[in-house]
Enzyme design. Structure first.
Site, short mmCIF file in Angstrom:
data_model
loop_
_atom_site.label_atom_id
_atom_site.label_comp_id
_atom_site.label_asym_id
_atom_site.label_seq_id
_atom_site.Cartn_x
_atom_site.Cartn_y
_atom_site.Cartn_z
N SER A 144 0.86 -1.19 0.00
CA SER A 144 0.00 0.00 0.00
C SER A 144 0.89 1.23 0.00
O SER A 144 2.05 1.17 0.43
CB SER A 144 -0.85 0.00 1.27
OG SER A 144 -1.54 1.22 1.39
N TYR A 157 -2.02 -0.66 10.42
CA TYR A 157 -2.04 -0.93 8.98
C TYR A 157 -0.76 -0.42 8.31
O TYR A 157 -0.09 -1.13 7.58
CB TYR A 157 -3.28 -0.27 8.35
CG TYR A 157 -3.42 -0.56 6.87
CD1 TYR A 157 -3.72 -1.85 6.43
CD2 TYR A 157 -3.25 0.44 5.91
CE1 TYR A 157 -3.85 -2.12 5.07
CE2 TYR A 157 -3.37 0.17 4.55
CZ TYR A 157 -3.68 -1.11 4.14
OH TYR A 157 -3.79 -1.37 2.80
N1 LIG Z 1 -8.74 -0.88 -1.07
C1 LIG Z 1 -7.71 -0.04 -0.94
O1 LIG Z 1 -7.87 1.19 -0.96
C2 LIG Z 1 -6.32 -0.57 -0.80
C3 LIG Z 1 -5.27 0.35 -0.85
C4 LIG Z 1 -3.96 -0.10 -0.71
C5 LIG Z 1 -3.72 -1.45 -0.55
N2 LIG Z 1 -4.75 -2.33 -0.49
C6 LIG Z 1 -4.44 -3.74 -0.29
O2 LIG Z 1 -5.03 -4.52 -1.32
C7 LIG Z 1 -5.32 -5.82 -0.82
C8 LIG Z 1 -6.77 -6.16 -1.12
O3 LIG Z 1 -7.58 -5.24 -0.43
P1 LIG Z 1 -9.12 -4.96 -0.79
O4 LIG Z 1 -9.32 -3.51 -0.63
O5 LIG Z 1 -9.48 -5.63 -2.05
O6 LIG Z 1 -9.81 -5.65 0.47
P2 LIG Z 1 -11.02 -6.67 0.64
O7 LIG Z 1 -12.08 -6.41 -0.35
O8 LIG Z 1 -11.36 -6.64 2.07
O9 LIG Z 1 -10.33 -8.07 0.28
C9 LIG Z 1 -9.40 -8.65 1.13
C10 LIG Z 1 -9.13 -10.05 0.63
O10 LIG Z 1 -8.15 -10.66 1.48
C11 LIG Z 1 -8.62 -11.92 1.88
N3 LIG Z 1 -8.11 -12.24 3.22
C12 LIG Z 1 -8.07 -11.44 4.32
N4 LIG Z 1 -7.55 -12.11 5.34
C13 LIG Z 1 -7.24 -13.35 4.89
C14 LIG Z 1 -6.69 -14.51 5.49
N5 LIG Z 1 -6.32 -14.53 6.78
N6 LIG Z 1 -6.54 -15.61 4.74
C15 LIG Z 1 -6.90 -15.61 3.43
N7 LIG Z 1 -7.43 -14.54 2.80
C16 LIG Z 1 -7.61 -13.44 3.54
C17 LIG Z 1 -10.15 -11.80 1.88
O11 LIG Z 1 -10.72 -13.06 1.66
P3 LIG Z 1 -11.61 -13.89 2.72
O12 LIG Z 1 -12.31 -12.91 3.58
O13 LIG Z 1 -12.50 -14.72 1.85
O14 LIG Z 1 -10.61 -14.71 3.42
C18 LIG Z 1 -10.38 -10.94 0.64
O15 LIG Z 1 -10.40 -11.72 -0.52
C19 LIG Z 1 -5.00 -5.78 0.69
O16 LIG Z 1 -3.72 -6.32 0.89
C20 LIG Z 1 -5.01 -4.29 0.99
O17 LIG Z 1 -4.20 -3.96 2.10
C21 LIG Z 1 -6.05 -1.92 -0.61
#
Ligand SMILES: NC(=O)c1ccc[n+]([C@@H]2O[C@H](COP(=O)([O-])OP(=O)(O)OC[C@H]3O[C@@H](n4cnc5c(N)ncnc54)[C@H](OP(=O)(O)O)[C@@H]3O)[C@@H](O)[C@H]2O)c1
Length: 266
Positions: A144, A157
């Site tokens: 991130s 985070y």
């Molecule tokens: N959205 C943003 O603005 C943003 C910005 C910067 C970085 N990111 C990064 O991008 C990535 C995806 O984020 P997102 O925004 O798409 O979030 P999200 O919609 O909440 O998705 C998170 C994903 O991670 C999986 N996950 C979480 N904990 C897990 C575990 N213990 N074991 C296996 N799977 C797990 C969840 O699957 P299950 O719940 O099915 O396990 C889900 O598929 C993250 O690493 C986040 O930090 C996001």
């Protein structure tokens, strides 16, 4: 286009059940790649499998649990050559400093750092097997850009993503001799279930499909650092170059403003 993605390959993607990961899975399947898709929830993985019958294998599991990863490792070994792993699973838990709890810090670190490092352990033998056959291989770590500026409430985070980025860069140095490339993805704000919980303004918020296009474009070019949207990430980079005292004053003012906004909206 880099050699690696010029034709369909097999890719392991974690965090495939939601948000950026789900959109990425759709994008990769549309481009003809084979996917091994991981998350704890079965239903979205089944939906993905239906999108491309025979090209998407669900590997359900928690990336912080050794037993789950041992099973997933077997699935990876059955689908060789696996030439790319996109380690995207992550969480974001905010700290309420008035009720300080180290559990918040721990949850972020366990999922984002320990879970990702365990995932590397599961996939490294498969990436090495691909290299031993003379094939290109790449590890992609979704970090991130949030940690480039000290945002209030993001202690856990931000610390987890700073650690994850260092981990990835250090791994890049160690794996270079084996020809396994490491890419770090540093998104700004993307609209997903993770950010839907945010109760503050998110500048330059983009959709998960937009994020997917930017990530795939970067990966297809073989980039080692992918960050977006540029208006946001370059602003953070420039702010990061200011003297620490100035950064601290800006961060405190921003945090105070957000708290006042939240109080007003109650
Ligand atoms: N959205 C943003 O603005 C943003 C910005 C910067 C970085 N990111 C990064 O991008 C990535 C995806 O984020 P997102 O925004 O798409 O979030 P999200 O919609 O909440 O998705 C998170 C994903 O991670 C999986 N996950 C979480 N904990 C897990 C575990 N213990 N074991 C296996 N799977 C797990 C969840 O699957 P299950 O719940 O099915 O396990 C889900 O598929 C993250 O690493 C986040 O930090 C996001």
């Amino acid at each position: 286009m880099s050699d690696l993605m010029s034709k369909p390959i097999t890719i392991w993607l974690t965090g495939a059940t939601s948000g950026i990961g789900y959109a990425l899975a759709e994008g990769l399947l549309k481009r003809g790649h084979h996917l091994i898709a991981t998350g704890r929830r079965e239903q979205p993985l089944q939906e993905l499998s239906k999108l491309a019958p025979g090209r998407c294998t669900a590997a359900i599991g928690d990336t912080t649990v050794n037993e789950d990863l041992a099973t997933i490792r077997t699935v990876l070994e059955q689908h060789q050559p696996v030439q790319m792993a996109i380690l995207n699973a992550g969480t974001c838990e905010y700290l309420d400093v008035a009720n300080y709890s180290s559990e918040v810090i721990e949850k972020n670190i366990v999922t984002n750092v320990i879970g990702t490092s365990k995932s590397v352990e599961a996939v490294l033998p498969s990436l090495r097997a691909a290299r031993n056959k003379g094939l290109p291989a790449r590890l992609v770590i979704v970090s991130s850009s949030a940690w480039w500026f000290p945002f209030g409430r993001a202690e856990g985070y931000g610390a987890s993503k700073a650690a994850l980025t260092y981990f990835a860069h250090s791994l890049r140095a160690d794996l270079a001799a084996e020809g396994i490339e490491v890419t770090v993805v540093s998104p700004g704000f993307v609209k997903t279930p993770l950010t839907d919980q945010n109760d503050f303004d998110m500048p330059f918020l983009i959709t998960a499909d937009d994020a997917t296009n930017r990530i795939l474009k970067g990966l297809e070019k073989g980039q080692h650092e992918i960050h977006f949207p540029k208006r946001f990430t370059w602003t953070l980079k420039m702010l990061g170059a200011l003297p620490q005292g100035l950064i601290d004053r800006m961060a405190a003012a921003m945090t105070r403003k957000n708290s006042e906004k939240q109080e007003d909206s109650k």
